[in-house]
Design a protein around this motif. Structure first.
Motif, short mmCIF file in Angstrom:
data_model
loop_
_atom_site.label_atom_id
_atom_site.label_comp_id
_atom_site.label_asym_id
_atom_site.label_seq_id
_atom_site.Cartn_x
_atom_site.Cartn_y
_atom_site.Cartn_z
N THR A 72 0.83 -1.21 0.00
CA THR A 72 0.00 0.00 0.00
C THR A 72 0.86 1.25 0.00
O THR A 72 1.95 1.27 0.59
CB THR A 72 -0.94 0.02 1.22
OG1 THR A 72 -1.73 1.21 1.18
CG2 THR A 72 -0.16 -0.01 2.52
N VAL A 116 -6.61 -0.16 5.88
CA VAL A 116 -5.72 -1.05 5.14
C VAL A 116 -5.06 -2.07 6.05
O VAL A 116 -4.82 -3.22 5.65
CB VAL A 116 -4.66 -0.23 4.35
CG1 VAL A 116 -3.58 0.34 5.28
CG2 VAL A 116 -4.04 -1.08 3.25
N HIS A 131 -9.00 -3.38 2.06
CA HIS A 131 -8.15 -2.76 1.04
C HIS A 131 -8.94 -1.87 0.09
O HIS A 131 -8.58 -0.72 -0.14
CB HIS A 131 -7.42 -3.86 0.25
CG HIS A 131 -6.42 -3.35 -0.73
ND1 HIS A 131 -5.25 -2.73 -0.33
CD2 HIS A 131 -6.40 -3.35 -2.09
CE1 HIS A 131 -4.56 -2.38 -1.40
NE2 HIS A 131 -5.23 -2.75 -2.48
N HIS A 172 -8.83 2.40 -0.26
CA HIS A 172 -8.49 3.14 -1.48
C HIS A 172 -9.64 4.04 -1.93
O HIS A 172 -9.39 5.12 -2.49
CB HIS A 172 -8.08 2.17 -2.58
CG HIS A 172 -6.66 1.72 -2.47
ND1 HIS A 172 -5.61 2.42 -3.02
CD2 HIS A 172 -6.11 0.68 -1.81
CE1 HIS A 172 -4.46 1.80 -2.73
NE2 HIS A 172 -4.74 0.75 -1.99
N SER A 206 5.99 2.91 -0.77
CA SER A 206 4.94 1.96 -0.43
C SER A 206 5.38 1.11 0.76
O SER A 206 6.54 1.11 1.15
CB SER A 206 4.59 1.06 -1.62
OG SER A 206 5.71 0.29 -1.99
#
Length: 470
Positions: free
Chosen positions: A3, A210, A215, A219, A243
């Motif tokens: 992520t 997250v 997930h 986002h 990330s």
């Protein structure tokens, strides 16, 4: 999963989105300041036979019960916040506060007043854990220190409002004093109801989503935040290349929290504990009983106590407002040491002058204003540190635990000072002030020795999430 959400949040420019976020969530500290100051101001009024006719010891006891409720609320809702998310809990905690404070306005005797003050404390304690974690996870790293300090310092906007309101509500000129003190609590309840509506606009923390396996939802939330920011600024956002690999879990129990806090982060745990205890003892020692100190030793009219609390509240807000930026530039560790140490030294000086009978109501108030200019920044930094130095999955629980430890140590402080005031001369009270000052000095030197340099760093680089390793 991999992520880039933390980097996307930290690179956002400051805009109206962040201002509204801080306003909706920062109301917690304003409400708490309103509560503490209203109680401090009405203390002498509640001793009047026309109101609840409480003793000084009972008023101190009610303040202690409020603190106990805050401890229970922090521990319960801190765990629930890490388990079920920031957004789902901070509406519940604010709702509990509203119920408690409105019921306080309808108290009919000592027992009912203490019960409703305890319920109000439960709501406020839960708010501290849920809100501190939510704000830190949504504010860009480069601004986190000053924003956190200003938000925590907004406690004193509420305190100033409470002091100003008390001058009007408790004067006895516009209304009966028994009605006036009840309306003082009603103001907080109405303000809380308004904020409940505003909080519907605040998003869930994408960082929390997250790490808990949500997930797609995380986002969607970060994309909506970015759209809001771009609409606000009219500019496109720079690309993100950083990330983080995470291994999501839905539940992080106390076993994971305690293993992190007492193992890898044990020195950070000691640091936060010492800071929390020191600032809690200082504030509980002064503000829950300052009205009684003024009326007993300086012969101030009970209806004019708010006039002396107002400049102290103003100084308390100016401290974090003016010093906050230096926590992001000079650095956390040096600024924490400076603010704790300076306030401790000044408090020793004021305690000595108070014991010698060399202070008037005015000079004593000016002395406290000078102390709390620095102490307010120090206290705000304690909450900032608790919310920065532990992994994301344990953040709210860690805040709750240290808030609770600090408050447990300080829970009896208002009652003790009520007893010291009832005992007679100023010397016992001054000794109590001196003890609180020593605690501040100890906390300052502890921060200098084992503090963490968090300025400008992402939360994940300060303490990697538990879910970033399998």
């Amino acid at each position: 999963m991999r992520t880039n959400i933390p980097a996307r949040l930290d690179r956002l420019p400051w805009c109206r989105f962040h201002v509204l976020l801080v306003a909706a969530l920062g109301i917690t500290w304003i409400l708490d300041g309103l509560e503490v100051t209203i109680v401090g101001s009405i203390g002498p009024i509640l001793q009047d036979p026309r109101t609840l006719h409480l003793s000084a010891q009972a008023i101190g006891g009610a303040a202690s019960v409020y603190v106990v409720g805050a401890v229970v609320g922090a521990l319960l809702f801190g765990w629930l916040t890490d388990r079920f998310g920031r957004k789902s809990i901070f509406s519940v905690t604010l709702g509990i506060y509203v119920i408690g404070v409105l019921l306080s306005a309808f108290s009919w005797d000592m027992r009912s007043f203490m019960l409703f003050r305890c319920l109000t404390g439960v709501g406020i304690g839960g708010e501290y854990a849920a809100i501190n974690s939510a704000i830190d996870e949504l504010i860009p790293a480069r601004l986190r220190g000053r924003v956190d300090l200003i938000v925590n310092g907004s406690f004193w906007i509420g305190a100033g409002a409470g002091a100003g309101a008390s001058l009007f509500l408790l004067s006895g000129n516009m209304m009966n004093i028994d009605l006036g003190w009840r309306l003082g609590f009603g103001v907080g309840g109405v303000l809380g109801l308004v904020m409940l509506l505003l909080r519907r606009w605040v998003p869930e923390s994408p960082r929390w989503l997250v790490t808990h396996g949500k997930h797609s939802e995380s986002h969607a939330v970060i994309a909506e935040i970015e759209r809001r920011v771009m609409r606000c600024t009219g500019a496109s956002l720079e690309a993100v290349h950083e990330s983080l690999m995470v291994y999501p879990r839905k539940v992080f129990g106390y076993r994971y929290v305690l293993r992190a806090m007492l193992g890898q982060y044990k020195m950070r745990s000691l640091l936060v504990l010492v800071m929390m205890v020191a600032q809690a003892c200082l504030y509980n020692a002064v503000f829950f009983t300052y009205g009684m100190v003024l009326t007993k030793y300086e012969h101030v009219s009970a209806t004019k106590v708010g006039l002396f609390i107002l400049p102290i509240a103003t100084s308390n807000f100016l401290g974090p407002l003016l010093l906050g930026k230096y926590f992001d530039t000079i650095g956390r560790r040096r600024m924490i040491f400076s603010t704790y140490a300076i306030s401790g030294v000044l408090m020793l000086l004021v305690a000595g002058l108070f014991a010698g009978g060399q202070l008037t109501a005015l000079t004593q108030t000016l002395g406290w204003a000078a102390i709390f200019f620095f102490a307010s920044a120090a206290a705000s930094a304690a909450y900032l540190t608790a919310s920065e130095v532990f992994p994301l999955e344990t953040r709210a629980t860690a805040i709750a635990l240290f808030y609770a430890f600090g408050m447990i140590f300080a829970a009896g402080t208002p009652w003790i000072f009520g007893e010291l005031i009832g005992a007679g001369g100023p010397v016992p009270v001054a000794i109590g002030y001196g003890f609180a000052a020593v605690l501040m000095l100890v906390a300052g030197f502890t921060a200098l020795r084992i503090g963490v340099d968090c300025e400008g760093r992402s939360l994940e680089s300060i303490a990697p999430p538990l879910s970033s390793s399998s």
